[in-house]
Design a protein around this motif. Structure first.
Motif, PDB file in Angstrom:
ATOM      1  N   ILE A  20      51.609  42.591  38.689  1.00 27.03           N
ATOM      2  CA  ILE A  20      50.897  41.612  37.969  1.00 27.03           C
ATOM      3  C   ILE A  20      49.942  42.569  37.077  1.00 27.03           C
ATOM      4  CG2 ILE A  20      48.895  40.321  38.359  1.00 27.03           C
ATOM      5  CD1 ILE A  20      50.221  39.042  40.680  1.00 27.03           C
ATOM      6  N   LYS A  23      50.017  46.198  33.169  1.00 25.36           N
ATOM      7  CA  LYS A  23      49.694  46.362  31.679  1.00 25.36           C
ATOM      8  C   LYS A  23      48.442  46.904  31.730  1.00 25.36           C
ATOM      9  CE  LYS A  23      52.314  42.637  29.945  1.00 25.36           C
ATOM     10  NZ  LYS A  23      52.493  41.258  29.275  1.00 25.36           N
ATOM     11  N   ARG A  39      42.207  38.428  31.580  1.00 28.45           N
ATOM     12  CA  ARG A  39      42.037  37.036  31.248  1.00 28.45           C
ATOM     13  C   ARG A  39      43.505  36.431  31.240  1.00 28.45           C
ATOM     14  NH1 ARG A  39      37.418  36.570  27.477  1.00 28.45           N
ATOM     15  NH2 ARG A  39      35.557  36.644  28.762  1.00 28.45           N
ATOM     16  N   LYS A  40      44.497  36.869  30.663  1.00 27.57           N
ATOM     17  CA  LYS A  40      45.564  36.416  30.309  1.00 27.57           C
ATOM     18  C   LYS A  40      46.553  36.595  31.774  1.00 27.57           C
ATOM     19  CE  LYS A  40      49.743  36.623  27.367  1.00 27.57           C
ATOM     20  NZ  LYS A  40      50.455  35.484  28.112  1.00 27.57           N
ATOM     21  N   ILE A  41      46.271  37.672  32.348  1.00 26.68           N
ATOM     22  CA  ILE A  41      47.128  37.890  33.599  1.00 26.68           C
ATOM     23  C   ILE A  41      46.562  36.859  34.558  1.00 26.68           C
ATOM     24  CG2 ILE A  41      47.383  39.585  35.399  1.00 26.68           C
ATOM     25  CD1 ILE A  41      47.249  41.693  33.365  1.00 26.68           C
ATOM     26  N   GLU A  43      45.340  33.882  34.083  1.00 27.97           N
ATOM     27  CA  GLU A  43      45.856  32.465  33.774  1.00 27.97           C
ATOM     28  C   GLU A  43      47.220  32.368  34.014  1.00 27.97           C
ATOM     29  OE1 GLU A  43      45.011  31.597  29.694  1.00 27.97           O
ATOM     30  OE2 GLU A  43      42.788  31.847  29.884  1.00 27.97           O
ATOM     31  N   ASP A  44      48.250  33.318  33.927  1.00 20.84           N
ATOM     32  CA  ASP A  44      49.468  33.224  34.057  1.00 20.84           C
ATOM     33  C   ASP A  44      49.791  33.323  35.575  1.00 20.84           C
ATOM     34  OD1 ASP A  44      49.640  33.337  31.401  1.00 20.84           O
ATOM     35  OD2 ASP A  44      50.436  35.379  31.140  1.00 20.84           O
ATOM     36  N   ASN A  45      48.902  33.923  36.489  1.00 22.39           N
ATOM     37  CA  ASN A  45      49.284  34.105  37.734  1.00 22.39           C
ATOM     38  C   ASN A  45      48.480  33.057  38.606  1.00 22.39           C
ATOM     39  OD1 ASN A  45      51.436  36.271  37.784  1.00 22.39           O
ATOM     40  ND2 ASN A  45      49.803  37.274  36.741  1.00 22.39           N
ATOM     41  N   ASP A  46      47.713  32.235  38.163  1.00 17.11           N
ATOM     42  CA  ASP A  46      46.635  31.291  38.550  1.00 17.11           C
ATOM     43  C   ASP A  46      45.969  32.085  39.754  1.00 17.11           C
ATOM     44  OD1 ASP A  46      45.824  28.807  39.018  1.00 17.11           O
ATOM     45  OD2 ASP A  46      47.230  28.132  40.724  1.00 17.11           O
ATOM     46  N   GLU A  49      39.844  36.006  37.429  1.00 17.69           N
ATOM     47  CA  GLU A  49      39.707  37.403  36.902  1.00 17.69           C
ATOM     48  C   GLU A  49      39.222  38.471  37.825  1.00 17.69           C
ATOM     49  OE1 GLU A  49      37.933  37.250  33.146  1.00 17.69           O
ATOM     50  OE2 GLU A  49      38.306  35.141  32.833  1.00 17.69           O
TER      51      GLU A  49
END
Length: 193
Positions: A20, A23, A39-41, A43-46, A49
């Motif tokens: 996860i 990156k 933030r993107k990680i 959101e993608d993995n629920d 932050e």
């Protein structure tokens, strides 16, 4: 076997966490880009932050081992009474005495004996600890299947009237020549076998 499964689970979870945050492991990334990726990680993995940030910091501080979940061996909740290990041993003893005794009955016995204040022990908590110790209903079912169908049948004799005992004493009036006859008898049938 159980330890190996536990270790494998912790390794698998650490690998999942690393995948996860992979990156974010580039240390040359500037701060604003890192926050955007975080933030993107999330959101993608629920996940939050803050969780992603904690995993990232743990990885930089301790490496891959920092991503493994911490073992909870010896952990005791602060809500439990200080003498909980002794209470658990008493609960196990009560369960051993009568296998069919429920967790509610065990808690009631401990409260009535004054070992714990009423309302301190919860059914779900004691049931979880009894399960971990190997004293859940399903785990004890093996022992119950070996026993006779009912515990009360262990005193039964194979034939009728093998355990008969009776006492009878009374006065009997027989109107013969105006005399009173008194008799008593004892019926006792004790046969061994």
């Amino acid at each position: 076997m159980e330890k190996k499964t536990l270790i494998d689970w912790r390794e698998t979870e650490a690998l999942r966490r690393f995948q996860i945050i992979q990156k974010l492991t580039d240390q040359t990334m500037d701060h604003s880009k890192r926050v955007a990726f975080r933030r993107k990680i999330a959101e993608d993995n629920d996940i939050s932050e803050k969780t992603v940030q904690r995993w990232e910091e743990a990885f930089f501080k301790h490496g891959f081992a920092g991503l493994k979940p911490k073992p909870k061996d010896g952990y005791q909740s602060k809500r439990l009474p200080e003498n909980f290990p002794e209470l658990l041993q008493e609960a196990i003893q009560l369960k051993r005495e009568v296998v069919t005794r429920s967790v509610e009955q065990i808690i009631l016995i401990l409260e009535l004996e004054g070992r714990v204040s009423p309302g301190v022990l919860k059914r779900s908590t004691l049931q979880r600890y009894l399960h971990d110790a190997g004293f859940s209903t399903k785990q004890l079912q093996v022992y119950r299947e070996d026993e006779p169908k009912r515990a009360s049948k262990r005193f039964c004799k194979p034939h009728r009237l093998m355990l008969v005992q009776a006492d009878y004493s009374d006065v009997l009036f027989i109107p013969k020549f105006h005399e009173i006859y008194r008799f008593s008898f004892t019926l006792s049938s004790k046969t061994s076998g």
